[in-house]
Design an enzyme around this catalytic site. Structure first.
Site, PDB file in Angstrom:
ATOM      1  CG  ASP A  45      -1.810   1.212   1.294  1.00 41.68           C
ATOM      2  OD1 ASP A  45      -2.872   1.135   0.663  1.00 41.68           O
ATOM      3  OD2 ASP A  45      -1.457   2.237   1.922  1.00 41.68           O
ATOM      4  CE1 TYR A  50       0.283   7.759   2.725  1.00 45.62           C
ATOM      5  CE2 TYR A  50       0.866   5.531   2.115  1.00 45.62           C
ATOM      6  CZ  TYR A  50      -0.028   6.428   2.679  1.00 45.62           C
ATOM      7  OH  TYR A  50      -1.214   5.966   3.196  1.00 45.62           O
ATOM      8  CE  LYS A  73      -3.942   4.604   0.512  1.00 43.62           C
ATOM      9  NZ  LYS A  73      -2.534   4.468   0.917  1.00 43.62           N
ATOM     10  CG  HIS A 106      -4.824   9.671   0.340  1.00 48.56           C
ATOM     11  ND1 HIS A 106      -3.473   9.623   0.151  1.00 48.56           N
ATOM     12  CD2 HIS A 106      -5.030   9.231   1.604  1.00 48.56           C
ATOM     13  CE1 HIS A 106      -2.886   9.178   1.262  1.00 48.56           C
ATOM     14  NE2 HIS A 106      -3.814   8.937   2.155  1.00 48.56           N
TER      15      HIS A 106
HETATM   16  N1  LIG Z   1      -5.634   6.121   3.613  1.00 46.59           N
HETATM   17  C1  LIG Z   1      -5.122   6.865   4.550  1.00 46.59           C
HETATM   18  O1  LIG Z   1      -5.496   8.036   4.770  1.00 46.59           O
HETATM   19  C2  LIG Z   1      -4.042   6.285   5.422  1.00 46.59           C
HETATM   20  C3  LIG Z   1      -3.673   6.946   6.604  1.00 46.59           C
HETATM   21  C4  LIG Z   1      -2.704   6.356   7.402  1.00 46.59           C
HETATM   22  C5  LIG Z   1      -2.121   5.156   7.021  1.00 46.59           C
HETATM   23  N2  LIG Z   1      -2.461   4.556   5.846  1.00 46.59           N
HETATM   24  C6  LIG Z   1      -1.826   3.289   5.386  1.00 46.59           C
HETATM   25  O2  LIG Z   1      -1.936   2.322   6.419  1.00 46.59           O
HETATM   26  C7  LIG Z   1      -0.628   1.861   6.776  1.00 46.59           C
HETATM   27  C8  LIG Z   1      -0.567   1.471   8.236  1.00 46.59           C
HETATM   28  O3  LIG Z   1      -0.927   2.551   9.066  1.00 46.59           O
HETATM   29  P1  LIG Z   1       0.137   3.411   9.913  1.00 46.59           P
HETATM   30  O4  LIG Z   1       1.469   3.369   9.272  1.00 46.59           O
HETATM   31  O5  LIG Z   1      -0.500   4.731  10.135  1.00 46.59           O
HETATM   32  O6  LIG Z   1       0.176   2.730  11.348  1.00 46.59           O
HETATM   33  P2  LIG Z   1       0.226   1.248  11.939  1.00 46.59           P
HETATM   34  O7  LIG Z   1       0.500   0.241  10.908  1.00 46.59           O
HETATM   35  O8  LIG Z   1      -0.951   1.103  12.836  1.00 46.59           O
HETATM   36  O9  LIG Z   1       1.473   1.363  12.923  1.00 46.59           O
HETATM   37  C9  LIG Z   1       2.774   1.562  12.465  1.00 46.59           C
HETATM   38  C10 LIG Z   1       3.635   1.799  13.696  1.00 46.59           C
HETATM   39  O10 LIG Z   1       3.611   0.644  14.536  1.00 46.59           O
HETATM   40  C11 LIG Z   1       4.922   0.145  14.721  1.00 46.59           C
HETATM   41  N3  LIG Z   1       4.854  -1.312  14.608  1.00 46.59           N
HETATM   42  C12 LIG Z   1       4.664  -2.066  13.497  1.00 46.59           C
HETATM   43  N4  LIG Z   1       4.619  -3.357  13.788  1.00 46.59           N
HETATM   44  C13 LIG Z   1       4.813  -3.459  15.129  1.00 46.59           C
HETATM   45  C14 LIG Z   1       4.892  -4.546  16.032  1.00 46.59           C
HETATM   46  N5  LIG Z   1       4.751  -5.799  15.632  1.00 46.59           N
HETATM   47  N6  LIG Z   1       5.110  -4.261  17.366  1.00 46.59           N
HETATM   48  C15 LIG Z   1       5.232  -3.000  17.791  1.00 46.59           C
HETATM   49  N7  LIG Z   1       5.160  -1.914  16.979  1.00 46.59           N
HETATM   50  C16 LIG Z   1       4.959  -2.155  15.655  1.00 46.59           C
HETATM   51  C17 LIG Z   1       5.761   0.744  13.626  1.00 46.59           C
HETATM   52  O11 LIG Z   1       7.062   0.984  14.090  1.00 46.59           O
HETATM   53  P3  LIG Z   1       8.347   0.364  13.318  1.00 46.59           P
HETATM   54  O12 LIG Z   1       8.314   0.925  11.935  1.00 46.59           O
HETATM   55  O13 LIG Z   1       9.469   0.846  14.144  1.00 46.59           O
HETATM   56  O14 LIG Z   1       8.175  -1.141  13.355  1.00 46.59           O
HETATM   57  C18 LIG Z   1       5.061   2.076  13.354  1.00 46.59           C
HETATM   58  O15 LIG Z   1       5.527   3.064  14.267  1.00 46.59           O
HETATM   59  C19 LIG Z   1       0.255   3.073   6.411  1.00 46.59           C
HETATM   60  O16 LIG Z   1       1.614   2.752   6.400  1.00 46.59           O
HETATM   61  C20 LIG Z   1      -0.350   3.455   5.087  1.00 46.59           C
HETATM   62  O17 LIG Z   1       0.083   2.583   4.064  1.00 46.59           O
HETATM   63  C21 LIG Z   1      -3.449   5.104   5.054  1.00 46.59           C
END
Ligand SMILES: NC(=O)c1ccc[n+]([C@@H]2O[C@H](COP(=O)([O-])OP(=O)(O)OC[C@H]3O[C@@H](n4cnc5c(N)ncnc54)[C@H](OP(=O)(O)O)[C@@H]3O)[C@@H](O)[C@H]2O)c1
Length: 257
Positions: A45, A50, A73, A106
């Site tokens: 994704d 980004y 997106k 998005h």
């Molecule tokens: N459509 C939208 O508006 C939108 C908005 C936000 C996000 N997204 C998408 O959704 C994806 C995921 O969401 P997100 O990046 O916001 O947050 P997330 O996946 O909920 O959390 C990522 C965070 O959690 C940590 N993490 C990952 N695996 C872990 C584990 N097993 N144990 C402990 N900590 C862990 C990561 O740190 P480390 O990197 O240090 O492991 C990072 O700081 C994004 O990357 C993006 O592709 C879309």
């Protein structure tokens, strides 16, 4: 029942698990995406916003493109017809690919009629540049408007979704419309992992707090796309498919303390 793959409204398959890439940039992004695919991730994704299309594109080189489900997106300020076409073409060039598996709006932008954006999305599908189309951060009201304007079906709504951000009405509305929900920030960006309910269930199931959150999303019927910049966590986050959370514990996670 947890699915490994969903069949979208337009007939295309979409893997239920993928890698989020928000905040991954440059060579670190390339290394992690490449490692993820080597480990068996089949769904990546990204988004124009980004700023990592080129880094993701580099990672995809050397793999059979047809085995990867790639989402991007278009930015909310770029939803005019010409802007969508232009930005999609640029995104394809940056990613080094002929097509996107899924292209999403998005965020909604109410200053630009959804009909205009979807006209461009439909043309991109007809031109073979995009396989499936969808939206992100759409509420039920936004979806009502979008569904009235659709030509090629809207297949996906990517929204923030985790035990502390559980919008059951939105999920059920999407499910009734056969729009698959993708859970973004399924780990609450790492901030919910020390919470008592999640921690207690992690020790009960001998799993990690992250795995409890991700498995809860999968059992709700969503797709999950956790982001990590750590190779060890790539493995941890994908170990979700041969165990399950019991019904009463699912309920506890619906309203965690
Ligand atoms: N459509 C939208 O508006 C939108 C908005 C936000 C996000 N997204 C998408 O959704 C994806 C995921 O969401 P997100 O990046 O916001 O947050 P997330 O996946 O909920 O959390 C990522 C965070 O959690 C940590 N993490 C990952 N695996 C872990 C584990 N097993 N144990 C402990 N900590 C862990 C990561 O740190 P480390 O990197 O240090 O492991 C990072 O700081 C994004 O990357 C993006 O592709 C879309």
């Amino acid at each position: 029942m947890v699915q490994v793959e969903y069949e979208l409204r337009d007939g295309h398959p979409m893997p239920a698990f993928g890698l989020g890439t928000w905040a991954l940039r440059g060579s670190r992004c390339t290394t992690i995406v490449k490692r993820a695919i080597e480990l068996g991730y089949k769904h990546i994704d990204t988004a124009d916003m980004y700023g990592n299309h080129e880094a993701v594109g580099k990672a995809l080189k050397g793999f059979d493109r047809s085995t990867i489900f790639l989402t991007s997106k278009v930015q909310p300020r770029r939803l005019r017809y010409q802007d969508v076409i232009q930005d999609c073409n640029r995104s394809l060039r940056e990613l080094g690919t002929e097509y996107l598996d899924l292209y999403l709006i998005h965020w909604p932008n109410e200053r630009i009629p959804i009909q205009e954006t979807l006209r461009a999305f439909n043309e991109l599908v007809d031109a073979g540049k995009v396989r499936s189309i969808g939206v992100s951060n759409f509420t039920i009201r936004h979806l009502h408007d979008a569904l009235q304007a659709e030509d090629h079906p809207l297949t996906n709504n990517q929204v923030r979704f985790h035990p502390y951000d559980y919008d059951q009405d939105l999920l059920e509305f999407c499910q009734r419309q056969h729009i698959v929900v993708t859970a973004y920030s399924p780990l609450g960006r790492g901030r919910i992992l020390h919470n008592a309910t999640i921690r207690d269930l992690a020790s009960k199931y001998r799993r990690t707090a992250a795995q409890i959150c991700l498995r809860w999303c999968l059992q709700k019927g969503t797709i999950v796309i956790p982001k990590t910049s750590s190779e060890a966590r790539l493995k941890e986050n994908m170990d979700l498919f041969d165990w399950k959370i019991a019904a009463d514990d699912m309920t506890a996670l619906d309203a965690p303390t």
